[in-house]
Design an enzyme around this catalytic site. Sequence first.
Site, PDB file in Angstrom:
ATOM      1  N   CYS A 204      23.123  48.980  51.151  1.00 64.80           N
ATOM      2  CA  CYS A 204      23.923  50.066  50.888  1.00 64.80           C
ATOM      3  C   CYS A 204      24.169  51.007  51.962  1.00 64.80           C
ATOM      4  CB  CYS A 204      23.385  50.927  49.751  1.00 64.80           C
ATOM      5  SG  CYS A 204      24.309  52.532  49.528  1.00 64.80           S
TER       6      CYS A 204
ATOM      7  N   CYS B 187      27.669  50.213  51.107  1.00 67.69           N
ATOM      8  CA  CYS B 187      28.524  51.476  50.673  1.00 67.69           C
ATOM      9  C   CYS B 187      28.652  52.577  51.664  1.00 67.69           C
ATOM     10  CB  CYS B 187      27.825  51.980  49.278  1.00 67.69           C
ATOM     11  SG  CYS B 187      26.720  50.901  48.450  1.00 67.69           S
TER      12      CYS B 187
ATOM     13  N   TYR C  21      35.316  43.187  44.335  1.00 62.63           N
ATOM     14  CA  TYR C  21      35.073  44.319  45.185  1.00 62.63           C
ATOM     15  C   TYR C  21      35.214  44.410  46.774  1.00 62.63           C
ATOM     16  CZ  TYR C  21      32.560  46.460  41.244  1.00 62.63           C
ATOM     17  OH  TYR C  21      32.208  47.048  39.863  1.00 62.63           O
TER      18      TYR C  21
ATOM     19  N   GLU D 299      38.285  46.067  48.770  1.00 65.92           N
ATOM     20  CA  GLU D 299      38.100  47.082  49.709  1.00 65.92           C
ATOM     21  C   GLU D 299      38.170  46.773  50.970  1.00 65.92           C
ATOM     22  OE1 GLU D 299      34.801  49.312  47.249  1.00 65.92           O
ATOM     23  OE2 GLU D 299      33.962  48.384  48.688  1.00 65.92           O
TER      24      GLU D 299
HETATM   25  P1  NDP Z   1      32.196  39.930  43.406  1.00 62.55           P
HETATM   26  O1  NDP Z   1      31.490  39.187  42.387  1.00 62.55           O
HETATM   27  O2  NDP Z   1      33.026  41.393  42.918  1.00 62.55           O
HETATM   28  O3  NDP Z   1      33.685  39.192  43.855  1.00 62.55           O
HETATM   29  C1  NDP Z   1      33.367  37.815  44.119  1.00 62.55           C
HETATM   30  C2  NDP Z   1      34.802  37.023  44.335  1.00 62.55           C
HETATM   31  O4  NDP Z   1      34.680  35.924  45.013  1.00 62.55           O
HETATM   32  C3  NDP Z   1      35.393  36.732  42.792  1.00 62.55           C
HETATM   33  O5  NDP Z   1      36.783  37.366  43.211  1.00 62.55           O
HETATM   34  C4  NDP Z   1      34.957  35.428  42.910  1.00 62.55           C
HETATM   35  O6  NDP Z   1      36.098  34.808  41.912  1.00 62.55           O
HETATM   36  C5  NDP Z   1      35.189  35.023  44.043  1.00 62.55           C
HETATM   37  N1  NDP Z   1      34.213  33.607  44.323  1.00 62.55           N
HETATM   38  C6  NDP Z   1      33.035  33.370  43.966  1.00 62.55           C
HETATM   39  N2  NDP Z   1      32.409  32.177  44.439  1.00 62.55           N
HETATM   40  C7  NDP Z   1      33.580  31.760  44.983  1.00 62.55           C
HETATM   41  C8  NDP Z   1      33.898  30.280  45.520  1.00 62.55           C
HETATM   42  N3  NDP Z   1      33.093  29.469  45.676  1.00 62.55           N
HETATM   43  N4  NDP Z   1      35.135  30.215  45.991  1.00 62.55           N
HETATM   44  C9  NDP Z   1      36.100  30.893  46.041  1.00 62.55           C
HETATM   45  N5  NDP Z   1      36.085  32.344  45.433  1.00 62.55           N
HETATM   46  C10 NDP Z   1      34.670  32.265  44.937  1.00 62.55           C
HETATM   47  O7  NDP Z   1      31.639  39.861  44.766  1.00 62.55           O
HETATM   48  P2  NDP Z   1      31.818  40.725  46.249  1.00 62.55           P
HETATM   49  O8  NDP Z   1      31.458  39.841  46.946  1.00 62.55           O
HETATM   50  O9  NDP Z   1      33.132  41.286  46.136  1.00 62.55           O
HETATM   51  O10 NDP Z   1      30.587  42.104  46.030  1.00 62.55           O
HETATM   52  C11 NDP Z   1      29.393  41.666  45.533  1.00 62.55           C
HETATM   53  C12 NDP Z   1      28.913  42.474  44.513  1.00 62.55           C
HETATM   54  O11 NDP Z   1      28.401  43.809  45.420  1.00 62.55           O
HETATM   55  C13 NDP Z   1      29.725  43.066  43.587  1.00 62.55           C
HETATM   56  O12 NDP Z   1      29.692  42.424  42.553  1.00 62.55           O
HETATM   57  C14 NDP Z   1      29.322  44.708  43.313  1.00 62.55           C
HETATM   58  O13 NDP Z   1      28.414  44.620  42.122  1.00 62.55           O
HETATM   59  C15 NDP Z   1      28.790  44.988  44.660  1.00 62.55           C
HETATM   60  N6  NDP Z   1      29.640  45.818  45.393  1.00 62.55           N
HETATM   61  C16 NDP Z   1      30.032  47.089  44.707  1.00 62.55           C
HETATM   62  C17 NDP Z   1      30.983  47.980  45.345  1.00 62.55           C
HETATM   63  C18 NDP Z   1      31.303  49.401  44.678  1.00 62.55           C
HETATM   64  O14 NDP Z   1      30.723  49.704  43.918  1.00 62.55           O
HETATM   65  N7  NDP Z   1      32.122  49.885  45.274  1.00 62.55           N
HETATM   66  C19 NDP Z   1      31.432  47.485  46.725  1.00 62.55           C
HETATM   67  C20 NDP Z   1      31.221  46.334  47.319  1.00 62.55           C
HETATM   68  C21 NDP Z   1      30.354  45.334  46.512  1.00 62.55           C
HETATM   69  P3  NDP Z   1      36.056  34.881  40.181  1.00 62.55           P
HETATM   70  O15 NDP Z   1      36.680  35.954  40.053  1.00 62.55           O
HETATM   71  O16 NDP Z   1      36.818  33.703  39.957  1.00 62.55           O
HETATM   72  O17 NDP Z   1      34.603  34.844  39.972  1.00 62.55           O
END
Ligand code: NDP
Length: 457
Positions: free
Chosen positions: A42, A47, A177, A181
Site C-alpha cells: 500500500c 495505494c 482496479y 486506474e
Molecule cells: P482484479 O482482481 O481487480 O482484476 C484482475 C483482472 O484481470 C480482472 O479483470 C480479470 O478478469 C483479469 N484476469 C485475471 N486473470 C487473467 C488472465 N489469466 N488472463 C487475462 N486476464 C485475467 O485485480 P487487480 O490486479 O486489478 O488488483 C488486485 C487487487 O488489488 C484488487 O482485487 C483489489 O482488491 C486491490 N486493489 C485495490 C485498489 C483500490 O482499492 N482502489 C486499487 C488497486 C488494487 P475477470 O474479470 O474476467 O476475472
Amino acid sequence: MSDAYDLVVIGAGSGGVRAARMAATYGARVAIIEEYRVGGTCVIRGCVPKKLFVYASRFSDMFEIASSFGWTVDAKFDWPTLLANKDKEIDRLESAYVAGLEKPGVEIIRDRGVITGPNGVKLLHSGRELSARYILVATGGHPQIPEIPGKELGITSNEAFHLKALPHSILIEGGGYIAVEFATIFAGLGVDTTIIYRGDCVLRGFDEDMRRGLEAGLTERGIKLIYQTTIARLEKRGTDILATMSDGVSAPYGAVMFATGRRPNTHGLGLAEAGVKLHAHGAIEVDEYSRTSVASIYAVGDVTNRAQLTPVAIREGSAFAATVFNNTPTTVDYSLIGTAVFAEPELATIGLNEADAATHDNIDVYLARFRPMMNTLSTKSERVIMKLITEADGGRVLGLHILGPGAAEMVQMGAIAMGMRANKADFDRAMAMHPTAAEELVTFKAPSYVYRGGKKQ
Ligand code: NDP
C-alpha cells in the site's frame, strides 16, 4: 538480546504493522521481519504512490476546462519530477511507519523469515533462530502474470512506479482496479493507452450503470478498449514490444503491463512444513479470528485473500492483537465494505449492486445522471451517476454507487449511515448542502424504477 518473543510478525505491510504496534502497546515483546521496505504494498508500491500519480494525471482534465473559466494554460509535464517527489513522500511515510513501530518497542528485523515450526522462525540471511509464542504471517501478495511466451517483457504495477521514462504507448491487460486506474494515469499523462480485457466490460462485479459510465469516461479520455481478447504472445521489436492477441492481431507498444490480479505470498515461508493449511490459490486458511490450522500461527491481510484491501488488513491486524494480547476476542465484519476505484471518472461503491439487490428483495432504485457544475461552463458533457438502492417503499438503503468527482469521499460518509442501517427517510432528513453533488443523495423524491419479485417495472 534474547531471541524469545511473544509475537514474531512476518511482513511489515498494513496488516503486520498494525498488529505489531498494537500487540506491543498491550505489553507484548514483538519483532517484525521485513525483507524489502517497511510499509508494504500500500505505502511503497500501491495505494499511496498510485493516488499521487492519479492526482498528477487529473491535471489534464482540469487544463481541458480551464479556458472556460478564463485561464490560458501552457502546460508541460515532467515525469522525473513526479517520480522524485513521489519517492521523497514514500521515504517520509516509510520513516513514519518505522517510528510508529519503534515507539511502542517493536524490534524491526531486516531479513527474510521462514517458519520452522509452530513457535520457530529462522532468519535466512543472518541465520538467527527466533522463538515466538505466536507467529503472525502478513506477507501480502504479488502480481499474477499469465503464462504466455514473452511474459517477461511486460511490467506490472510494481515496475510502473519506477519507469525511467513514460512510454509513447501502453497496452494494459486486465479489467480490474489496477488496469483502469493505471490506464487513466497513463492516458492523463499523455501516453497512448489501450486496455485489453477478456470480459465484455471493465470492472466485473460492479453495478452495471457504473461500469458502463466508467467505460464511457475511459473512452472519452482516448483510452482504447479491446474486449473478449487476451495477450497471446510478446516479442521485442526494436525499442517496442510486439503484442500478438488471442484473435491473431499484432501491434507494437512502447510498454505492456499486466494487471491480471494478485496472488498471496505464501511460497518459501515454511508454511506447509509447519502444518499450516492453504487454499487452492495458495492463500492461508484462517478462522474468524485469523487463526490458521496451527494454533500458534495467525495470518492477516492479502495473504489470506479475504478482501484484498488495505483497510481490511488493518482491521484484521487490530482484531488479531486485541484477541491474542488484550484478552478481547474480536472478529472483523466483512458484510459492508466500501471500495473506491481511483480511475477517471472516480467510482465508489458500498453495499449491493442493482442486479444482486433485485434477486434478494423487492427494491426501489433512485438514479441521477447530471453534469457536474465544474463542467457547465465548458463543452465537456461527462455526467456524474449516482444510484441509491433501497428496500421497497423507502426501506433500508442496500446500495450506494457513485461515479464522478469526489465519489470516494461521498461514499465513505454514506458508509456511516449504511452501517447504522439507515433507511430512505434517514437520508431524506439530512438538509441538503447547496450547491453540491452529494445533495442529490438526500433529495431523491420518487424512485426512478422499482423491482418487484425480481422483475424491473
Ligand atoms: P482484479 O482482481 O481487480 O482484476 C484482475 C483482472 O484481470 C480482472 O479483470 C480479470 O478478469 C483479469 N484476469 C485475471 N486473470 C487473467 C488472465 N489469466 N488472463 C487475462 N486476464 C485475467 O485485480 P487487480 O490486479 O486489478 O488488483 C488486485 C487487487 O488489488 C484488487 O482485487 C483489489 O482488491 C486491490 N486493489 C485495490 C485498489 C483500490 O482499492 N482502489 C486499487 C488497486 C488494487 P475477470 O474479470 O474476467 O476475472
